[in-house]
Design a protein around this motif. Structure first.
Motif, PDB file in Angstrom:
ATOM      1  N   LYS A 113      -0.523  -5.741   9.959  1.00 16.90           N
ATOM      2  CA  LYS A 113      -1.521  -6.537   9.230  1.00 16.90           C
ATOM      3  C   LYS A 113      -0.879  -7.402   8.143  1.00 16.90           C
ATOM      4  CE  LYS A 113      -4.859  -4.678  11.572  1.00 16.90           C
ATOM      5  NZ  LYS A 113      -5.809  -3.734  11.009  1.00 16.90           N
ATOM      6  N   ALA A 146      -8.908   1.751   5.971  1.00 18.13           N
ATOM      7  CA  ALA A 146      -7.868   0.805   6.386  1.00 18.13           C
ATOM      8  C   ALA A 146      -8.440  -0.593   6.558  1.00 18.13           C
ATOM      9  CB  ALA A 146      -7.224   1.276   7.690  1.00 18.13           C
ATOM     10  N   ASP A 147      -9.622  -0.695   7.125  1.00 23.77           N
ATOM     11  CA  ASP A 147     -10.264  -2.011   7.257  1.00 23.77           C
ATOM     12  C   ASP A 147     -10.600  -2.592   5.889  1.00 23.77           C
ATOM     13  OD1 ASP A 147     -10.061  -1.956   9.981  1.00 23.77           O
ATOM     14  OD2 ASP A 147     -12.212  -1.705  10.368  1.00 23.77           O
ATOM     15  N   VAL A 173       0.853  -1.183   0.000  1.00 18.72           N
ATOM     16  CA  VAL A 173       0.000   0.000   0.000  1.00 18.72           C
ATOM     17  C   VAL A 173       0.891   1.235   0.000  1.00 18.72           C
ATOM     18  CG1 VAL A 173      -1.816   1.289   1.172  1.00 18.72           C
ATOM     19  CG2 VAL A 173      -1.791  -1.209   1.312  1.00 18.72           C
ATOM     20  N   THR A 219      -7.422  -3.893   4.257  1.00 17.33           N
ATOM     21  CA  THR A 219      -6.992  -5.143   4.885  1.00 17.33           C
ATOM     22  C   THR A 219      -7.833  -6.300   4.380  1.00 17.33           C
ATOM     23  OG1 THR A 219      -6.287  -3.953   6.872  1.00 17.33           O
ATOM     24  CG2 THR A 219      -6.642  -6.323   7.083  1.00 17.33           C
ATOM     25  N   VAL A 261       3.777  -0.945   3.988  1.00 15.21           N
ATOM     26  CA  VAL A 261       3.112   0.339   3.785  1.00 15.21           C
ATOM     27  C   VAL A 261       4.162   1.411   3.519  1.00 15.21           C
ATOM     28  CG1 VAL A 261       1.551   2.071   4.764  1.00 15.21           C
ATOM     29  CG2 VAL A 261       1.258  -0.358   5.346  1.00 15.21           C
ATOM     30  N   LEU A 308      -2.832   0.190   9.206  1.00 13.43           N
ATOM     31  CA  LEU A 308      -2.437  -0.949   8.370  1.00 13.43           C
ATOM     32  C   LEU A 308      -1.215  -1.665   8.920  1.00 13.43           C
ATOM     33  CD1 LEU A 308      -2.934   0.659   4.844  1.00 13.43           C
ATOM     34  CD2 LEU A 308      -4.336  -1.147   5.860  1.00 13.43           C
TER      35      LEU A 308
END
Length: 561
Positions: free
Chosen positions: A37, A542-543, A18, A546, A41, A34
């Protein structure tokens, strides 16, 4: 890890799962959410430090009407933390009515619900250090009396609160977390200058990145998030024309349109009957130590009934520029206006030069009121200058029960209100922006009907009286043009590509791996300052990322949550 983009080998390609462009109120919570996870990033920040003047120059642009909009390098900052380095800390969620499609508000309606965003609002409050997610005085404040003693109304609500952050500079507050996160890499001095799509125009192939010292490289990521603010995000999308001539995500000429700020100004004279104890004026401190302030609003059912835009009003002191207020503190602020930051000093400046006799009256106010001025300065130093959680703004003692109303209202989204590219380019070759912010007569008329309801309810209950000059209302609201740094709607969220840029998950409709975080995606502007909603939507994104990029991990976390 935080490093300078000059350390990246020239001409190389940096890889990440990301890549987030912009390290402000949207980018920092997104990147850190993030972390851990199983994703790599990369966070790109154009500024090398907080309030970086060299990087700041790249924000300069054109304004169609300088009376209506501040210069483009004002109210926003490049540097770790972005514009949270200068915000006032006011936190408020949007209201449930803001997410509805309202027949009297063209282009209204969000593709997500208030209830769907609510869990993220609670988390956003923590990120902003605004205490509990409690925005009703009856629950948030211990044994709180009403704003006006004896005032009860089903039309005008006075128990709503705004809560105040420290204000938290996200760059300073979360810098250490960014430094130690093993899966987050921050590159400062990294200006994203282009979004490069594949030949079909459906996937981001790479981002072009440049530094002011001349280094250039690219970034390749499974998902790219533009979190660089409502103006800069539109600029980057419009400037990237190598595959889609109109700009990325702009096949239907929506990017940059529907640009909104807030309609705001000090209006009228409010007189509350009885002793000064009848009014809860100023800031109150919640049990968690957070400053809170009451506000006046029209009930949602009444907004439906009367076809009103969402608006709030706060009790405010008289017009500072007029020495008739006889306050040494206010006159002192007026005389020191050149020493106050642009963002706050702007409203202390008249459009015309101040006559010598008016200056003399301000000086006289200061001279005749030295003790009150000294008390104010002592309070300001102790509670604002040297305090970690700062007293939010200037509040004077209520001695007369006479106030003006500080109004803040949403505006109708207008396709003609827009940001577009100017002819001139900055030193990195990016075309600068031109802003043509507009409002409409319906915005002013809605505020007028709101004020009329407030006045009628105060008179009906016998609590007080509110009077304003209807013929001057537009002048009072538009005296300083668009309100502050609330840059909203330039890459709006929706279900139809012909009228929006991103979908309900903030993904650009036409590009499979490109997302937008921040107020650019808001379809409407509400009555509230945007920061808390910016953070909440970023946590939600962000969720979603993921779930998309690590579906097994996301499913496992949901099971064990």
């Amino acid at each position: 890890m935080i490093e300078h983009a000059n350390q990246v080998p020239r001409g190389s390609t940096v890889q990440a799962d990301v890549c987030v462009v912009g390290a402000g109120a949207a980018g920092i919570p997104l990147a850190l959410s993030l972390a851990g996870k199983g994703l790599s990033v990369l966070l790109l920040e154009a500024g090398e430090r907080s309030q970086d003047p060299k990087a700041q120059a790249h924000y300069e642009g054109e304004v169609a009407d300088e009376r209506m909009h501040s210069p483009l390098h004002r109210y926003r900052l490049r540097g770790l933390g972005g514009s949270t380095s200068l915000w006032g800390g006011r936190c408020m969620p949007y209201d449930p009515i803001d997410f509805e499609e309202r027949p009297w508000v063209p282009h209204s309606g969000w593709p997500i619900s208030y209830e769907g965003l609510l869990p993220y609002y609670a988390r956003a409050n923590t990120w902003a250090e605004a205490g509990r997610f409690a925005y009703d005085a009856r629950q948030a404040l211990s044994d709180a009396p009403p704003l006006f003693a004896g005032f009860e109304s089903d039309i005008v609500r006075t128990h709503g609160l705004e809560r105040f952050s420290c204000p938290t500079d996200f760059g300073r507050r979360y810098r250490r977390r960014l430094e130690v996160a093993p899966d987050v890499r921050v590159l400062t001095g990294a200006h994203c200058t282009g979004v490069r799509l594949d030949a079909a125009g459906t996937q981001v192939r790479a981002l072009d990145v440049a530094t002011l010292e001349g280094n250039r490289f690219q970034v390749s990521a499974r998902a790219v998030v533009l979190a660089s603010g409502g103006l800069e995000t539109a600029r980057l999308l419009l400037h990237s024309t190598d595959v889609v001539p109109q700009g990325v995500g702009n096949q239907f000429d929506v990017v940059g349109r529907y640009y909104q700020c807030h309609i705001a100004g000090n209006v009228g004279t409010l007189t509350i009957h009885g002793p000064v104890a009848n009014v809860r004026h100023g800031y109150e401190v919640a049990p968690d130590g957070v400053y809170c302030r009451r506000r006046i609003a029209i009930d949602a059912a009444q907004q439906h009934r009367h076809g009103l835009l969402n608006a709030v009003a706060r009790l405010h002191f008289p017009k500072i520029t007029d020495p008739a207020h006889r306050s040494g503190v206010l006159s002192g602020l007026f005389l020191a206006r050149s020493l106050i930051s642009y963002e706050y000093g702007k409203r202390l400046r008249d459009s015309q030069p101040t006559p010598p006799e008016v200056l003399a009256r301000h000086v006289f106010n200061v001279v005749r009121d030295p003790f009150d001025t000294a008390r104010f300065l002592t309070h300001w130093l102790r509670k604002r200058t040297f305090a970690q959680r700062k007293f939010p703004s200037v509040i004077l003692s209520n001695r007369t029960n006479r106030f003006s109303l500080e109004v803040q209202s949403e505006q109708q989204p207008l396709a003609s209100s827009r940001v577009l590219l100017a002819r001139d380019a900055d030193a990195l070759g990016m075309r600068r922006l031109k802003v043509d912010w507009r409002y409409c007569r319906a915005d002013i008329e809605s505020v007028a009907r709101t004020l009329d309801l407030v006045a009628a309810e105060l008179e009906r209950t016998g609590v007080g009286r509110f009077e304003y000059d209807a013929d001057r209302l537009e002048e009072d609201l538009m005296r300083y043009g668009a309100y502050g740094g609330h840059h909203i709607g330039t890459a709006r969220m929706g279900t139809q590509p012909k009228t929006s840029v991103v979908d309900a998950d903030c993904k650009v409709h036409s590009v499979a791996n490109l997302y937008v975080a921040g107020s650019a995606v808001f379809p409407t502007s509400s009555q509230a300052n945007p920061t808390l909603t910016i953070v909440a939507l970023s946590l939600r994104l962000a969720d979603r990322l993921t779930q998309r990029l690590q579906p097994r991990r996301a499913a496992a976390e949901e099971v064990f949550a």
